[in-house]
Every structure is written in structure tokens, then in C-alpha cells.
Write a protein that holds these residues in place. Structure first.
Motif, PDB file in Angstrom:
ATOM      1  N   ILE A  82       0.841  -1.199   0.000  1.00  0.00           N
ATOM      2  CA  ILE A  82       0.000   0.000   0.000  1.00  0.00           C
ATOM      3  C   ILE A  82       0.876   1.248   0.000  1.00  0.00           C
ATOM      4  CG2 ILE A  82      -1.720   1.325   1.302  1.00  0.00           C
ATOM      5  CD1 ILE A  82      -2.854  -1.173  -0.046  1.00  0.00           C
ATOM      6  N   ALA A  83       1.961   1.233   0.770  1.00  0.00           N
ATOM      7  CA  ALA A  83       2.883   2.372   0.786  1.00  0.00           C
ATOM      8  C   ALA A  83       3.470   2.599  -0.607  1.00  0.00           C
ATOM      9  CB  ALA A  83       3.986   2.140   1.811  1.00  0.00           C
ATOM     10  N   SER A  84       3.824   1.524  -1.278  1.00  0.00           N
ATOM     11  CA  SER A  84       4.370   1.626  -2.631  1.00  0.00           C
ATOM     12  C   SER A  84       3.312   2.145  -3.612  1.00  0.00           C
ATOM     13  CB  SER A  84       4.881   0.263  -3.073  1.00  0.00           C
ATOM     14  OG  SER A  84       5.398   0.319  -4.352  1.00  0.00           O
ATOM     15  N   LEU A  85       2.083   1.656  -3.486  1.00  0.00           N
ATOM     16  CA  LEU A  85       0.995   2.124  -4.353  1.00  0.00           C
ATOM     17  C   LEU A  85       0.709   3.604  -4.119  1.00  0.00           C
ATOM     18  CD1 LEU A  85      -1.459  -0.900  -4.214  1.00  0.00           C
ATOM     19  CD2 LEU A  85      -0.398   0.042  -6.258  1.00  0.00           C
ATOM     20  N   GLU A  86       0.769   4.040  -2.856  1.00  0.00           N
ATOM     21  CA  GLU A  86       0.556   5.460  -2.543  1.00  0.00           C
ATOM     22  C   GLU A  86       1.560   6.319  -3.302  1.00  0.00           C
ATOM     23  OE1 GLU A  86       0.659   6.450   1.603  1.00  0.00           O
ATOM     24  OE2 GLU A  86      -0.919   5.009   2.079  1.00  0.00           O
ATOM     25  N   ARG A  87       2.836   5.924  -3.261  1.00  0.00           N
ATOM     26  CA  ARG A  87       3.875   6.688  -3.963  1.00  0.00           C
ATOM     27  C   ARG A  87       3.591   6.738  -5.463  1.00  0.00           C
ATOM     28  NH1 ARG A  87       7.150   3.913  -0.441  1.00  0.00           N
ATOM     29  NH2 ARG A  87       7.813   2.423  -2.032  1.00  0.00           N
ATOM     30  N   LYS A  90       0.526   9.036  -6.148  1.00  0.00           N
ATOM     31  CA  LYS A  90       0.877  10.445  -5.977  1.00  0.00           C
ATOM     32  C   LYS A  90       1.714  10.941  -7.147  1.00  0.00           C
ATOM     33  CE  LYS A  90       0.808  10.583  -0.927  1.00  0.00           C
ATOM     34  NZ  LYS A  90       1.643  10.650   0.275  1.00  0.00           N
ATOM     35  N   LYS A  91       2.638  10.118  -7.603  1.00  0.00           N
ATOM     36  CA  LYS A  91       3.502  10.484  -8.727  1.00  0.00           C
ATOM     37  C   LYS A  91       2.665  10.686  -9.989  1.00  0.00           C
ATOM     38  CE  LYS A  91       7.903   8.957 -10.645  1.00  0.00           C
ATOM     39  NZ  LYS A  91       8.897   7.883 -10.645  1.00  0.00           N
ATOM     40  N   ARG A  92       1.714   9.791 -10.231  1.00  0.00           N
ATOM     41  CA  ARG A  92       0.847   9.921 -11.408  1.00  0.00           C
ATOM     42  C   ARG A  92      -0.001  11.178 -11.316  1.00  0.00           C
ATOM     43  NH1 ARG A  92      -1.794   7.856 -15.690  1.00  0.00           N
ATOM     44  NH2 ARG A  92      -4.038   8.138 -15.785  1.00  0.00           N
ATOM     45  N   LYS A  93      -0.509  11.462 -10.132  1.00  0.00           N
ATOM     46  CA  LYS A  93      -1.349  12.641  -9.935  1.00  0.00           C
ATOM     47  C   LYS A  93      -0.559  13.928 -10.207  1.00  0.00           C
ATOM     48  CE  LYS A  93      -5.044  13.851  -6.806  1.00  0.00           C
ATOM     49  NZ  LYS A  93      -5.621  13.682  -5.491  1.00  0.00           N
TER      50      LYS A  93
END
Length: 100
Positions: A82-87, A90-93
Motif C-alpha cells: 500500500i505504501a508503494s501504491l501510494e507513492r 501520488k507520482k501519477r497525480k
């Protein structure tokens, strides 16, 4: 968000599925256009203690994020994935904001 959880070669406990659902729901805070997410839980037949594999695929419009983590417990794998997916989200956003 609907999370499709599949456990390969074992039966997942309802507590584990609820835990994964709660953690995946937190991704909605970062990006509200998530279409669907698929989670695969696997246990490898090895003598190694880190034999639990957590694999997640999150689909967003125009892209999808895939994360695979191998840990001692599924909970630990869920948290790190989940921490990796958050990063990644956020990067895509940030990239989408830069184009507007």
C-alpha cells in the motif's frame, strides 16, 4: 472501492480480507478515480520464512499499477504494498497536474 481478493492454494480468513479492504480503501484518499483493484495472496512451498506473496493490481483511467511484495505475513506485505501504491499514485497525480 471494490477489492477482488483471491487466495491461491489456501483459504483466506475473513479478518485478513477485511484488513486488506480497509488498507486498500485508504488509497481513495489519494486518487478518487480508481476503477478497480485485484489482490492475489499466494503461499510459496519453501522452507524460507518469507513465503507469503501479496500482489495487487490497481486500475485507474489510462493506466494500472502492479505491486508484488514477499514478506513473513500477509499484513506486513499489505502495508508495504500500500505504501508503494501510494507513492505511485501520488507520482501519477503530479504528472497529470503538470499537464493541465
Amino acid at each position: 472501492m471494490k477489492v477482488n481478493t483471491q487466495s491461491v492454494n489456501f483459504t483466506a480468513d475473513s479478518k485478513l480480507i477485511d484488513f486488506i479492504q480497509k488498507r486498500m480503501d485508504k488509497l481513495d484518499m489519494f486518487y478518487d478515480k480508481i476503477i478497480q483493484s485485484d489482490v492475489y495472496l499466494k503461499v510459496e512451498n519453501t522452507s524460507d520464512k518469507e513465503n507469503k506473496i501479496f500482489e495487487a493490481k490497481v486500475s485507474v483511467p489510462g493506466d494500472s499499477f502492479i505491486v508484488k511484495k514477499q514478506c513473513k505475513t500477509f499484513e506486513e506485505g499489505t502495508d508495504s504494498a500500500i505504501a508503494s501504491l501510494e507513492r505511485q499514485i501520488k507520482k501519477r497525480k503530479e504528472k497529470l497536474r503538470a499537464h493541465i
